[in-house]
Design a protein around this motif. Structure first.
Motif, PDB file in Angstrom:
ATOM      1  N   ILE A 264      -0.629  14.468   1.927  1.00 45.76           N
ATOM      2  CA  ILE A 264      -1.986  14.380   2.465  1.00 45.76           C
ATOM      3  C   ILE A 264      -1.943  13.951   3.928  1.00 45.76           C
ATOM      4  CG2 ILE A 264      -4.156  13.107   2.330  1.00 45.76           C
ATOM      5  CD1 ILE A 264      -3.902  15.243   0.212  1.00 45.76           C
ATOM      6  N   GLY A 265      -1.027  13.044   4.263  1.00 45.31           N
ATOM      7  CA  GLY A 265      -0.901  12.621   5.653  1.00 45.31           C
ATOM      8  C   GLY A 265      -0.550  13.781   6.573  1.00 45.31           C
ATOM      9  N   PHE A 266       0.382  14.631   6.144  1.00 45.80           N
ATOM     10  CA  PHE A 266       0.766  15.782   6.948  1.00 45.80           C
ATOM     11  C   PHE A 266      -0.365  16.799   7.043  1.00 45.80           C
ATOM     12  CE2 PHE A 266       5.144  14.349   6.946  1.00 45.80           C
ATOM     13  CZ  PHE A 266       5.657  14.906   8.114  1.00 45.80           C
ATOM     14  N   LEU A 267      -1.012  17.089   5.926  1.00 46.50           N
ATOM     15  CA  LEU A 267      -2.093  18.079   5.938  1.00 46.50           C
ATOM     16  C   LEU A 267      -3.249  17.612   6.821  1.00 46.50           C
ATOM     17  CD1 LEU A 267      -2.019  19.063   2.176  1.00 46.50           C
ATOM     18  CD2 LEU A 267      -1.584  20.621   4.090  1.00 46.50           C
TER      19      LEU A 267
ATOM     20  N   LYS B 190     -10.710  16.107   7.883  1.00 44.59           N
ATOM     21  CA  LYS B 190      -9.658  15.817   6.914  1.00 44.59           C
ATOM     22  C   LYS B 190     -10.092  16.234   5.510  1.00 44.59           C
ATOM     23  CE  LYS B 190      -7.823  11.804   9.420  1.00 44.59           C
ATOM     24  NZ  LYS B 190      -7.519  10.343   9.352  1.00 44.59           N
ATOM     25  N   LEU B 191      -9.114  16.364   4.638  1.00 46.46           N
ATOM     26  CA  LEU B 191      -9.394  16.715   3.246  1.00 46.46           C
ATOM     27  C   LEU B 191     -10.175  15.599   2.565  1.00 46.46           C
ATOM     28  CD1 LEU B 191      -5.905  18.153   2.198  1.00 46.46           C
ATOM     29  CD2 LEU B 191      -7.961  19.453   2.775  1.00 46.46           C
ATOM     30  N   THR B 192     -11.110  15.987   1.715  1.00 51.23           N
ATOM     31  CA  THR B 192     -11.889  15.007   0.947  1.00 51.23           C
ATOM     32  C   THR B 192     -11.707  15.215  -0.553  1.00 51.23           C
ATOM     33  OG1 THR B 192     -13.835  16.458   1.046  1.00 51.23           O
ATOM     34  CG2 THR B 192     -13.623  14.781   2.766  1.00 51.23           C
ATOM     35  N   ASN B 193     -10.791  16.088  -0.946  1.00 49.30           N
ATOM     36  CA  ASN B 193     -10.569  16.348  -2.375  1.00 49.30           C
ATOM     37  C   ASN B 193     -10.094  15.085  -3.085  1.00 49.30           C
ATOM     38  OD1 ASN B 193     -10.039  18.770  -0.681  1.00 49.30           O
ATOM     39  ND2 ASN B 193      -9.893  19.808  -2.645  1.00 49.30           N
ATOM     40  N   PRO B 194     -10.502  14.898  -4.342  1.00 46.66           N
ATOM     41  CA  PRO B 194      -9.887  13.833  -5.132  1.00 46.66           C
ATOM     42  C   PRO B 194      -8.409  14.131  -5.330  1.00 46.66           C
ATOM     43  CG  PRO B 194     -11.232  15.249  -6.519  1.00 46.66           C
ATOM     44  CD  PRO B 194     -11.502  15.673  -5.104  1.00 46.66           C
ATOM     45  N   VAL B 195      -7.610  13.095  -5.395  1.00 49.03           N
ATOM     46  CA  VAL B 195      -6.155  13.266  -5.461  1.00 49.03           C
ATOM     47  C   VAL B 195      -5.580  12.455  -6.619  1.00 49.03           C
ATOM     48  CG1 VAL B 195      -3.976  12.953  -4.239  1.00 49.03           C
ATOM     49  CG2 VAL B 195      -6.009  13.653  -2.974  1.00 49.03           C
ATOM     50  N   VAL B 196      -4.678  13.083  -7.369  1.00 51.63           N
ATOM     51  CA  VAL B 196      -3.902  12.403  -8.404  1.00 51.63           C
ATOM     52  C   VAL B 196      -2.462  12.336  -7.919  1.00 51.63           C
ATOM     53  CG1 VAL B 196      -2.982  12.571 -10.752  1.00 51.63           C
ATOM     54  CG2 VAL B 196      -5.370  13.136 -10.304  1.00 51.63           C
ATOM     55  N   ASP B 197      -1.892  11.121  -7.898  1.00 49.21           N
ATOM     56  CA  ASP B 197      -0.505  10.936  -7.466  1.00 49.21           C
ATOM     57  C   ASP B 197       0.364  10.775  -8.710  1.00 49.21           C
ATOM     58  OD1 ASP B 197       1.948  10.163  -6.409  1.00 49.21           O
ATOM     59  OD2 ASP B 197       1.032   8.974  -4.822  1.00 49.21           O
ATOM     60  N   THR B 198       1.194  11.784  -8.982  1.00 46.24           N
ATOM     61  CA  THR B 198       2.014  11.747 -10.195  1.00 46.24           C
ATOM     62  C   THR B 198       3.115  10.689 -10.125  1.00 46.24           C
ATOM     63  OG1 THR B 198       3.224  13.623  -9.256  1.00 46.24           O
ATOM     64  CG2 THR B 198       1.590  14.108 -10.948  1.00 46.24           C
ATOM     65  N   VAL B 199       3.509  10.270  -8.918  1.00 51.62           N
ATOM     66  CA  VAL B 199       4.469   9.166  -8.821  1.00 51.62           C
ATOM     67  C   VAL B 199       3.860   7.896  -9.422  1.00 51.62           C
ATOM     68  CG1 VAL B 199       5.627   7.596  -7.223  1.00 51.62           C
ATOM     69  CG2 VAL B 199       5.791  10.049  -6.865  1.00 51.62           C
ATOM     70  N   LYS B 200       2.606   7.627  -9.100  1.00 51.82           N
ATOM     71  CA  LYS B 200       1.947   6.423  -9.627  1.00 51.82           C
ATOM     72  C   LYS B 200       1.796   6.499 -11.147  1.00 51.82           C
ATOM     73  CE  LYS B 200      -0.619   5.351  -5.397  1.00 51.82           C
ATOM     74  NZ  LYS B 200      -1.965   5.167  -4.789  1.00 51.82           N
ATOM     75  N   ILE B 201       1.463   7.682 -11.651  1.00 52.51           N
ATOM     76  CA  ILE B 201       1.330   7.829 -13.108  1.00 52.51           C
ATOM     77  C   ILE B 201       2.672   7.582 -13.782  1.00 52.51           C
ATOM     78  CG2 ILE B 201       0.740   9.392 -14.996  1.00 52.51           C
ATOM     79  CD1 ILE B 201      -1.068  10.896 -13.084  1.00 52.51           C
ATOM     80  N   ALA B 202       3.746   8.161 -13.230  1.00 55.27           N
ATOM     81  CA  ALA B 202       5.078   8.022 -13.821  1.00 55.27           C
ATOM     82  C   ALA B 202       5.525   6.564 -13.799  1.00 55.27           C
ATOM     83  CB  ALA B 202       6.073   8.903 -13.080  1.00 55.27           C
ATOM     84  N   ARG B 203       5.274   5.863 -12.719  1.00 53.04           N
ATOM     85  CA  ARG B 203       5.693   4.459 -12.631  1.00 53.04           C
ATOM     86  C   ARG B 203       4.895   3.565 -13.567  1.00 53.04           C
ATOM     87  NH1 ARG B 203       6.521   4.329  -6.035  1.00 53.04           N
ATOM     88  NH2 ARG B 203       8.630   5.247  -6.064  1.00 53.04           N
ATOM     89  N   LYS B 204       3.659   3.953 -13.828  1.00 51.34           N
ATOM     90  CA  LYS B 204       2.848   3.198 -14.778  1.00 51.34           C
ATOM     91  C   LYS B 204       3.325   3.431 -16.209  1.00 51.34           C
ATOM     92  CE  LYS B 204      -1.952   2.543 -16.285  1.00 51.34           C
ATOM     93  NZ  LYS B 204      -3.367   2.950 -16.084  1.00 51.34           N
ATOM     94  N   ARG B 205       3.672   4.662 -16.514  1.00 54.55           N
ATOM     95  CA  ARG B 205       4.102   4.994 -17.871  1.00 54.55           C
ATOM     96  C   ARG B 205       5.522   4.552 -18.158  1.00 54.55           C
ATOM     97  NH1 ARG B 205       3.011  10.533 -20.693  1.00 54.55           N
ATOM     98  NH2 ARG B 205       3.979   9.218 -22.253  1.00 54.55           N
ATOM     99  N   PHE B 206       6.389   4.600 -17.127  1.00 57.52           N
ATOM    100  CA  PHE B 206       7.806   4.283 -17.323  1.00 57.52           C
ATOM    101  C   PHE B 206       8.252   3.250 -16.282  1.00 57.52           C
ATOM    102  CE2 PHE B 206       7.151   8.900 -18.188  1.00 57.52           C
ATOM    103  CZ  PHE B 206       7.179   8.826 -19.574  1.00 57.52           C
ATOM    104  N   PRO B 207       7.790   2.020 -16.420  1.00 61.50           N
ATOM    105  CA  PRO B 207       8.101   1.000 -15.414  1.00 61.50           C
ATOM    106  C   PRO B 207       9.611   0.828 -15.240  1.00 61.50           C
ATOM    107  CG  PRO B 207       6.429   0.216 -16.954  1.00 61.50           C
ATOM    108  CD  PRO B 207       6.961   1.492 -17.516  1.00 61.50           C
ATOM    109  N   GLY B 208      10.046   0.802 -13.994  1.00 61.93           N
ATOM    110  CA  GLY B 208      11.450   0.574 -13.691  1.00 61.93           C
ATOM    111  C   GLY B 208      12.329   1.805 -13.762  1.00 61.93           C
ATOM    112  N   ALA B 209      11.818   2.904 -14.290  1.00 62.92           N
ATOM    113  CA  ALA B 209      12.612   4.132 -14.411  1.00 62.92           C
ATOM    114  C   ALA B 209      12.465   4.969 -13.149  1.00 62.92           C
ATOM    115  CB  ALA B 209      12.159   4.934 -15.628  1.00 62.92           C
ATOM    116  N   PRO B 210      13.460   5.813 -12.835  1.00 55.42           N
ATOM    117  CA  PRO B 210      13.341   6.705 -11.676  1.00 55.42           C
ATOM    118  C   PRO B 210      12.116   7.605 -11.818  1.00 55.42           C
ATOM    119  CG  PRO B 210      15.596   6.676 -12.491  1.00 55.42           C
ATOM    120  CD  PRO B 210      14.771   5.955 -13.514  1.00 55.42           C
TER     121      PRO B 210
END
Length: 228
Positions: free
Chosen positions: A95-98, A109-129
């Motif tokens: 988003i920063g680059f776009l 600038k873009l105003t679309n809602p955004v889902v960050d899959t990194v945040k979802i993955a870290r929430k679901r699998f704490p401590g995992a890559p």
């Protein structure tokens, strides 16, 4: 619900320092299912390609020299994403680059809602890559063609990862008919059990059970039940 899984490749990591977008890849989802529609463009960054960036995505200055510049494709890109929710792995970066590219040519600038899959993955699998490769391994998604980063390929892989993070091909499925059901979803985190409350069942003894108990107690010497 229309969503766009999006990825970019760039000349580096800092748009404020002159790094530019060199590739955009998007995959369309409708109700979490890929529709087969996609958007893809290589871009001439109008600058050199650092060796370390080329080692990541394999896009050279010579390859990009005859590709369109961002202003030439921005209309098609914005038409494709529309007002859909964007699904991005490490969304702050893309988003920063776009937004920097848009601001550079005087567009909002873009105003679309955004889902960050990194945040979802870290929430679901704490401590995992939480890298895309790590999540592909976790969900057994074939990423053998990913020898280099590529915006369209990475968007296609991320669409599959996102589907798994949302709970699989039926993200809203609730298994009914038993005492418990498993629910998963974007904000649910790890699978949680939702239990069905049943009305209490009567446990009062039957008359013949009372008679049998009374006879049993009488046969016990100094029975505590008779002391009261």
């Amino acid at each position: 619900m229309r969503e766009i899984v999006l990825d970019t490749e760039t000349t580096g990591i800092d748009p404020l320092n002159g790094d530019r977008i060199v590739e955009i890849g998007c995959v369309e989802l409708f109700n979490h299912i890929a529709t087969g529609q996609h958007y893809h463009a290589y871009l001439n960054p109008e600058r050199d390609m650092p060796a370390e960036a080329e080692a990541v995505h394999g896009l050279s200055s010579s390859f990009l020299s005859d590709k369109p510049v961002f202003p030439a494709v921005v209309g098609d890109f914005l038409d494709f994403i529309g007002d859909a929710q964007l699904v991005i792995h490490n969304a702050t970066f893309d988003i920063g680059f776009l937004n920097m590219e848009l601001v550079r040519i005087g567009m909002p600038k873009l105003t679309n809602p955004v889902v960050d899959t990194v945040k979802i993955a870290r929430k679901r699998f704490p401590g995992a890559p939480a890298s895309l490769d790590a999540l592909c391994r976790r969900f057994e998604i074939d990423n053998s063609n990913r020898t280099l980063h590529g915006a369209l390929l990475d968007s296609q892989l991320l669409a599959e990862v996102y589907l798994e993070l949302m709970g699989g091909r039926q993200p809203d499925l609730v298994l009914a008919g038993g005492p418990a059901a498993v629910q998963t979803g974007l904000d649910a985190g790890p699978a949680r059990v939702v239990r069905t409350t049943r009305p209490p069942r009567p446990h009062a003894p039957l008359p013949d059970e009372l008679t049998a108990h009374e006879a049993f107690v009488k046969g016990i010497k100094n029975a505590a039940w008779l002391a009261s």
